[in-house]
Each structure stands twice: as structure tokens, then as C-alpha cells.
Design a protein around this motif. Sequence first.
Motif, PDB file in Angstrom:
ATOM      1  N   SER A 166       0.826  -1.207   0.000  1.00  0.00           N
ATOM      2  CA  SER A 166       0.000   0.000   0.000  1.00  0.00           C
ATOM      3  C   SER A 166       0.859   1.256   0.000  1.00  0.00           C
ATOM      4  CB  SER A 166      -0.925   0.006   1.224  1.00  0.00           C
ATOM      5  OG  SER A 166      -0.217   0.324   2.412  1.00  0.00           O
ATOM      6  N   ILE A 167       2.107   1.112   0.424  1.00  0.00           N
ATOM      7  CA  ILE A 167       3.026   2.246   0.490  1.00  0.00           C
ATOM      8  C   ILE A 167       3.882   2.348  -0.761  1.00  0.00           C
ATOM      9  CG2 ILE A 167       5.037   3.167   1.731  1.00  0.00           C
ATOM     10  CD1 ILE A 167       3.844   2.002   4.284  1.00  0.00           C
ATOM     11  N   ASN A 168       4.486   1.215  -1.164  1.00  0.00           N
ATOM     12  CA  ASN A 168       5.447   1.298  -2.282  1.00  0.00           C
ATOM     13  C   ASN A 168       4.810   1.106  -3.656  1.00  0.00           C
ATOM     14  OD1 ASN A 168       5.103  -1.514  -2.609  1.00  0.00           O
ATOM     15  ND2 ASN A 168       6.956  -2.014  -1.458  1.00  0.00           N
ATOM     16  N   ARG A 169       3.555   0.620  -3.693  1.00  0.00           N
ATOM     17  CA  ARG A 169       2.819   0.417  -4.950  1.00  0.00           C
ATOM     18  C   ARG A 169       3.545  -0.526  -5.903  1.00  0.00           C
ATOM     19  NH1 ARG A 169      -2.008   2.040  -3.185  1.00  0.00           N
ATOM     20  NH2 ARG A 169      -1.913   4.147  -2.288  1.00  0.00           N
ATOM     21  N   LEU A 170       4.319  -1.462  -5.340  1.00  0.00           N
ATOM     22  CA  LEU A 170       5.069  -2.402  -6.166  1.00  0.00           C
ATOM     23  C   LEU A 170       4.349  -3.741  -6.226  1.00  0.00           C
ATOM     24  CD1 LEU A 170       8.701  -1.691  -4.871  1.00  0.00           C
ATOM     25  CD2 LEU A 170       7.708  -0.979  -7.066  1.00  0.00           C
ATOM     26  N   PRO A 171       4.449  -4.440  -7.355  1.00  0.00           N
ATOM     27  CA  PRO A 171       3.853  -5.774  -7.447  1.00  0.00           C
ATOM     28  C   PRO A 171       4.721  -6.801  -6.732  1.00  0.00           C
ATOM     29  CG  PRO A 171       5.020  -5.270  -9.471  1.00  0.00           C
ATOM     30  CD  PRO A 171       5.101  -4.029  -8.630  1.00  0.00           C
ATOM     31  N   LEU A 172       4.123  -7.907  -6.378  1.00  0.00           N
ATOM     32  CA  LEU A 172       4.885  -9.009  -5.820  1.00  0.00           C
ATOM     33  C   LEU A 172       5.722  -9.669  -6.904  1.00  0.00           C
ATOM     34  CD1 LEU A 172       2.147 -10.634  -3.566  1.00  0.00           C
ATOM     35  CD2 LEU A 172       4.222  -9.476  -2.772  1.00  0.00           C
ATOM     36  N   PRO A 173       6.881 -10.199  -6.553  1.00  0.00           N
ATOM     37  CA  PRO A 173       7.678 -10.932  -7.549  1.00  0.00           C
ATOM     38  C   PRO A 173       6.898 -12.132  -8.078  1.00  0.00           C
ATOM     39  CG  PRO A 173       8.954 -10.485  -5.559  1.00  0.00           C
ATOM     40  CD  PRO A 173       7.534 -10.139  -5.235  1.00  0.00           C
ATOM     41  N   ALA A 174       7.247 -12.553  -9.257  1.00  0.00           N
ATOM     42  CA  ALA A 174       6.587 -13.700  -9.885  1.00  0.00           C
ATOM     43  C   ALA A 174       6.681 -14.921  -8.976  1.00  0.00           C
ATOM     44  CB  ALA A 174       7.229 -13.996 -11.234  1.00  0.00           C
ATOM     45  N   GLY A 175       5.568 -15.608  -8.811  1.00  0.00           N
ATOM     46  CA  GLY A 175       5.520 -16.824  -8.015  1.00  0.00           C
ATOM     47  C   GLY A 175       5.195 -16.619  -6.557  1.00  0.00           C
ATOM     48  N   SER A 176       5.140 -15.370  -6.101  1.00  0.00           N
ATOM     49  CA  SER A 176       4.808 -15.097  -4.706  1.00  0.00           C
ATOM     50  C   SER A 176       3.313 -14.812  -4.616  1.00  0.00           C
ATOM     51  CB  SER A 176       5.609 -13.900  -4.189  1.00  0.00           C
ATOM     52  OG  SER A 176       5.396 -13.718  -2.809  1.00  0.00           O
ATOM     53  N   PRO A 177       2.562 -15.598  -3.837  1.00  0.00           N
ATOM     54  CA  PRO A 177       1.101 -15.448  -3.829  1.00  0.00           C
ATOM     55  C   PRO A 177       0.671 -14.147  -3.172  1.00  0.00           C
ATOM     56  CG  PRO A 177       1.795 -17.015  -2.152  1.00  0.00           C
ATOM     57  CD  PRO A 177       3.012 -16.697  -2.953  1.00  0.00           C
ATOM     58  N   PRO A 178      -0.442 -13.598  -3.600  1.00  0.00           N
ATOM     59  CA  PRO A 178      -0.942 -12.350  -3.001  1.00  0.00           C
ATOM     60  C   PRO A 178      -1.485 -12.611  -1.602  1.00  0.00           C
ATOM     61  CG  PRO A 178      -2.538 -13.211  -4.551  1.00  0.00           C
ATOM     62  CD  PRO A 178      -1.317 -14.084  -4.681  1.00  0.00           C
ATOM     63  N   PRO A 179      -1.586 -11.565  -0.772  1.00  0.00           N
ATOM     64  CA  PRO A 179      -2.209 -11.724   0.540  1.00  0.00           C
ATOM     65  C   PRO A 179      -3.636 -12.241   0.404  1.00  0.00           C
ATOM     66  CG  PRO A 179      -1.055  -9.626   0.405  1.00  0.00           C
ATOM     67  CD  PRO A 179      -1.047 -10.202  -0.976  1.00  0.00           C
ATOM     68  N   GLU A 180      -4.068 -12.996   1.396  1.00  0.00           N
ATOM     69  CA  GLU A 180      -5.398 -13.603   1.346  1.00  0.00           C
ATOM     70  C   GLU A 180      -6.508 -12.557   1.440  1.00  0.00           C
ATOM     71  OE1 GLU A 180      -7.963 -17.100   3.667  1.00  0.00           O
ATOM     72  OE2 GLU A 180      -5.903 -16.611   4.285  1.00  0.00           O
ATOM     73  N   HIS A 181      -6.264 -11.470   2.189  1.00  0.00           N
ATOM     74  CA  HIS A 181      -7.268 -10.433   2.395  1.00  0.00           C
ATOM     75  C   HIS A 181      -6.682  -9.073   2.036  1.00  0.00           C
ATOM     76  CE1 HIS A 181      -9.718 -13.352   4.596  1.00  0.00           C
ATOM     77  NE2 HIS A 181      -8.634 -13.664   5.293  1.00  0.00           N
ATOM     78  N   ASP A 182      -7.547  -8.073   1.976  1.00  0.00           N
ATOM     79  CA  ASP A 182      -7.038  -6.729   1.744  1.00  0.00           C
ATOM     80  C   ASP A 182      -6.559  -6.122   3.066  1.00  0.00           C
ATOM     81  OD1 ASP A 182      -9.300  -5.868   3.157  1.00  0.00           O
ATOM     82  OD2 ASP A 182     -10.383  -5.239   1.351  1.00  0.00           O
ATOM     83  N   LEU A 183      -5.871  -4.995   2.967  1.00  0.00           N
ATOM     84  CA  LEU A 183      -5.259  -4.385   4.137  1.00  0.00           C
ATOM     85  C   LEU A 183      -6.294  -4.019   5.192  1.00  0.00           C
ATOM     86  CD1 LEU A 183      -2.751  -3.295   5.567  1.00  0.00           C
ATOM     87  CD2 LEU A 183      -3.014  -1.173   4.247  1.00  0.00           C
ATOM     88  N   ALA A 184      -7.444  -3.549   4.775  1.00  0.00           N
ATOM     89  CA  ALA A 184      -8.478  -3.151   5.735  1.00  0.00           C
ATOM     90  C   ALA A 184      -8.871  -4.323   6.629  1.00  0.00           C
ATOM     91  CB  ALA A 184      -9.692  -2.611   4.988  1.00  0.00           C
ATOM     92  N   TRP A 185      -8.922  -5.517   6.075  1.00  0.00           N
ATOM     93  CA  TRP A 185      -9.282  -6.700   6.861  1.00  0.00           C
ATOM     94  C   TRP A 185      -8.259  -6.943   7.964  1.00  0.00           C
ATOM     95  CZ3 TRP A 185      -7.332 -11.388   8.339  1.00  0.00           C
ATOM     96  CH2 TRP A 185      -8.242 -12.340   8.811  1.00  0.00           C
ATOM     97  N   TYR A 186      -6.982  -6.854   7.616  1.00  0.00           N
ATOM     98  CA  TYR A 186      -5.939  -7.091   8.621  1.00  0.00           C
ATOM     99  C   TYR A 186      -5.967  -6.016   9.699  1.00  0.00           C
ATOM    100  CZ  TYR A 186      -4.229 -10.539   5.312  1.00  0.00           C
ATOM    101  OH  TYR A 186      -4.132 -11.624   4.469  1.00  0.00           O
ATOM    102  N   LYS A 187      -6.194  -4.784   9.307  1.00  0.00           N
ATOM    103  CA  LYS A 187      -6.238  -3.698  10.284  1.00  0.00           C
ATOM    104  C   LYS A 187      -7.422  -3.832  11.242  1.00  0.00           C
ATOM    105  CE  LYS A 187      -3.909   0.046   7.746  1.00  0.00           C
ATOM    106  NZ  LYS A 187      -4.082   1.437   7.238  1.00  0.00           N
TER     107      LYS A 187
END
Length: 679
Positions: free
Chosen positions: A646-667
Motif C-alpha cells: 500500500s506504500i510502495n505500490r510495487l507488485p509481488l515478484p513472480a511466483g509469490s502469492p498475493p495476501p489472502e485479504h485486503d489491508l483493511a481486513w488485517y487492520k
Amino acid sequence: MTVPAQADDGYRLWLRNIAAQTGTAQVEVHGDSATLRIAADELRTGLGANAGPVVLARANDPSIAALRIDVAGLGTEGYDIRTTQVGGRSVILVTAGSDIGILHGAYALLRHARTGSDMARIGVRGARFGLRMLNHWDNLDGVVERGYAGQSLWDWWTLPDVRDPRYVDYARANAAIGINGTVVNNVNAKAISLTAPYIAKTAALADVFRPYGIKVYLSARFSAPVELGGLKTADPRDPAVAAWWKAKADEIYRAIPDFGGFLVKANSEGQPGPRDYGASHADGANMLAAAVAPHGGIVMWRAFVYADTDPEDRAKQAYTEFRPLDGKFADNVLVQVKNGAIDFQPREPFHPLFGAMPRTPLMMEFQITKEYLGFATHLAYLGPLFEEVLDARTGVRAGETVAAVVDGRAQGHALSGMAGVANIGRDRDWSGGTFNQANWYAFGRLAWDPTLSSEAIAREWAAQTFGNDPVIVETVTRMMLRSREAVVDYTGPLGLAHLMATGHHYGPGPWVDDLQRPEWNPVYYHRADRNGIGFDRTRTGSNAVAQYAPGVARKLADPKTTPLEQLLWFHHLPWDYRLPGGSTLWVELVRRYDRGVATVDAMRRDWASLKPRIDEERWTKTDSFLAIQAREARWWRDASLAYWMSINRLPLPAGSPPPEHDLAWYKAQRFPFAPGNPQ
């Protein structure tokens, strides 16, 4: 001899006996004392008949004197074990200059028997640290601050009348690993701990522990002269205050003649202290030291001075306050310094005070309880953490290590010590889970001998805890040695720290930015923005690197020579900063989060493979804990990456799965009544 693991609820710790299979050992004792009787009983019930005969005797005993065994260099607690001739027969001799030394030797003999080692080759062992202490953060109401194994072991309500047999078992476990002191109340002390009824309660514990060579100590509340004595001040320079403390010390020593002394937390996190009156830490410590000195007591004055006095960098505060006081403390004062400059994080550089106060004995403080390493449920063997700090080079002299500073060799101090914040509670298995026992064990073994390797300690603990089946020992050791680094990876890789949620310190909270003081907020420590991440502690930032010896400071001032594991502790770097090997900082950060999760998954598979070999009780509980750890490792990883992205606006490297939930859920996650957090 292979001893298979049997049904066990964890109560016996590393004291599982093998004599039931092989008979009772023949043990001969020269002399008589409660301590010698304990040593003999331990060997008779703990050794098999094929291990004897064993003779326990002081080196000056007439029957032993002809052997001319020199134990002078072993102090009052070291031991000598050898195969020799006594009374015309071949025996295993356990000797020392004191009965307590013989007891330590007896436990060493048992340790070798339980691990399948050659008992005739144990040799001579003296303790490197004079004080080897547990600090119990136990409150008088039974709540253990940052404790994850149930209520306090001490039942203050029924003491001194009821002396729970478990107090004896506590003493046995500690004596078996060389611990010789215990602070029985929280550093956030209550003045009532120093009243006559509570002194009597503490005296009852001291009576139980004494034959095992364990002294009791008390955390002292600095404002006690006001709260208990009716004085208008606790200023250490006031003669009436000094007189009150002298009288209180005399009262304690009348009840507990071998009382060890006081541990003090002052001017930290709201605790009272000498700075409330314009006095120094040395003024406060020396006043208390004078009160206990006639009785041979000591004062351990904590350097954890966490207050809002250095807004630039919390990590600099202890050095700033204590370095100018070097050489100003009384001879019976040790300054107790945490292993790192902030607060028991999963990884911190060694505290810059080590090596910076050559005229003052410094005492190491580790945290055995896992306040920041997953509480009781995450497998995190802390032997590598302890070893990493003790082996760190201070840079003050060629080859000088933190261990050499703390054990007194570097500057020739007579006082030395190592303290560990205990992870013990009233849970049946003492520490909330089997693998947590290993951290208590590792602390004791390294406090006796800091040259031991964390791997060797893991192996001997595994053999004593589960049986010396080589498959179990190898698998368990592999799990243990990978575990702490896994926690670092999924909670704070590359030198990130203090990213936990507020108050209870459970789970991730790198986004927290709304607490009253800046240094309470995780954002204060990682300083992530669109351009980069990390805390600049070089000359362009807080310059905390200047608190280290020049050679160490030069290395840490340059990101190219800073160890990768500490990179973001000392540097604020762009997300696309190139690391050795060519990957960017962001890619490596994600890789480490992923590695932490993968390591926990591997530990689960390793443990599953041991199911046929481990008793059902301990296997099932550990398997359940590993499932929790796997889930929470992913939670830490996903929540942290969601926030960084949410800060750096960078994509995850290839092969790294996305977080299960969005940031609001974790907060939005909340955890009231988390254990270890007094409400």
C-alpha cells in the motif's frame, strides 16, 4: 542405549530417568548434608546399575586427598568427574570444593547418561558466569506479565504455610542446568513485596531452594520508603531514605540469611526512580548497594530506561544515560543490560553498552519467554539468538566478544552474571509447550558455559526430552535450528523490528501510527514511505552507530558492509536498492517472508514424520501448535506485505502469492484478553 519416548505430559522436563529399565545405581557418599543427599538420590534413581559405582566426595575428604585433585579454579560451584581408584576399586568420582559443586556434577553425570555419552569423559567444569538468574515477571495476583504458561508458580496466598512440592521440582530443574538465582517478583514491583508477611513468604521459598544452591532475590520498588515508610521522599541522597533501606535490608536478612539482593527497574515505563529527584542511576543503585553490602548482597540495576527523553532514537537512550556513569557504581552493583537496545525483538544487534562501560560489571538480560516470537504456540528455539549475541565482537579489543565482557574476563571484574526473563507458569508442562522448555534449558546451559553451541544444546535437550533415538534427535534438532530464523523471516526480515500490534504484542501491526508517544508506534521503527524503508542510524540519521566501537561503527555505517540481517535496522534504503547477488531490496524482503512461511510448513512435515516415535500427548499438542504457527506465519506475511504494497505500490515478484485479504481486513482484527498482557 536407545531409550524410547514414553507417555509424558511434559512435567518431567529434561529429568526423565532411565533407571527403571536398568536397575538402581550404587552411590557412595562421603559426608552428609541436604545437598549431598539430594545428589545421591538423583543418581540412584536416575542412573542405571551399569553406570556405577559412583562416589560423591569433596576434594579435601581424607579418602580423596591422596588423589591431589585441584579444584581451586572451579570456584564454589564447579566440579570434577573422573574414573579413578577409591578404596581399592574403580569408581566414577564426582568431587568439588563444595557440596553444591558436587550436586552440579551429579546432574552433569545424569545429563551424559541420558544422552548416551561416555560418562567417564565428562571432565572438569566451572561456571563462567557467577550469577545465573531467572527473572520472574510474576505479579502478586498470580498474573505473569508476558507469560504464556498459565498463572504464577508462586501461590502467594497460601505461602508460607503451604510449600507446594512443585517448588522442589522447580529447584531441581534449575539446579540441573546450573541456574543459581531467582528473582521471584516482577520488575514492575509492588512495594508490598517488601513487607513482613511477604518477606516470610519469600523466606519459605528460599528454604526450599537453598539445598539446590539457588538464592532468592527481590525486585524492589524504588518508592517503597514513601509507600511503606511514610517518608516524604525516596531521594537516594536523603539520609532518612538510606536509613530506611538499610533497616529493610537488615529485616530481610534476618529472615533469609543468604538473600541475594535487589533487582531494580527505575525511571522506565512509569516506574519510580532516582531521576524523579534529580539524582542519577548510580546514586540510586549505590544507596541500595550500601544497604545490602554488610550482608554480602548485590544490586542489579536495569539499564532498560525506556522513557520519553530521547525522541530522536529510542535505541540510543540507555547508552546516553549510562555511559557517562561508567566507574561510578559501587563494587556490589551490576548494571543489567538487555541483549539489544530496544526490547527483546526477534533480532537486534548487540547492545552498544557492551564494551562501552569497562569500569562497570554488566549483566546480560535475555528474554526466555517469547513476548515477540509467537508466545507459547510458535516453535522458536532461542539458543541461536543467545549464541549470536554472546559471540558478537564488540570491536573494543581484538577478538573481544560480548560474552567476554559479561563474564568479566575482558575487564577483570569479579562480579558477572546472566539473567533470563522466565517462561515458567503453572501449566502442567511448565512453559506452555514442550519446545518452550528448550529455551529455559538453553539459557541455563549457556549461562554456565557460553562456549557451548546452540546445536549441541539442542541435541542434548532433545535426547533427554524425547529419548535418544537418533531419528528423533536429528529431526528435532533440525526443526529447532531453523525455527528462530523462520520467526524473524515472517515477522521482521532484514533488520525490521517492533512491527507488532499494540499492547498485547500479538500479531502484526506495522501500520500503527496513532499512539500517544512516537516511539510506541511501529511506523517510528520502519519509517516506510514511497521511496524506501528502514531506520537511518548513520550520521545522516540518528547516528546511533557512533555508540559502537569505531571498527564496528564503520562497518555498520555503510549498507554494503552491514550484515544483511541488520540492514534496515541501520539504514533507510530505496525499495529498488540492489543487494549482493543482484536482487532488489523489495524482492529480497518478499523472499524472506515467503521463506519464513515455507520453513514452518517444513517443520510441520518433520514433526508429522515423528508421530510413530513420540508419545501421543506431546506429539498432539506440538502438532496443534505448529498448525497455529503455520496459520499465523501466513497472517504475519500477508498483513505485512499488504501494508508495504500500500506504500510502495510495487507488485509481488513472480511466483509469490498475493495476501489472502485486503489491508483493511488485517487492520480490523482485534484480540482482547490476549495472554501475558495484564488487563
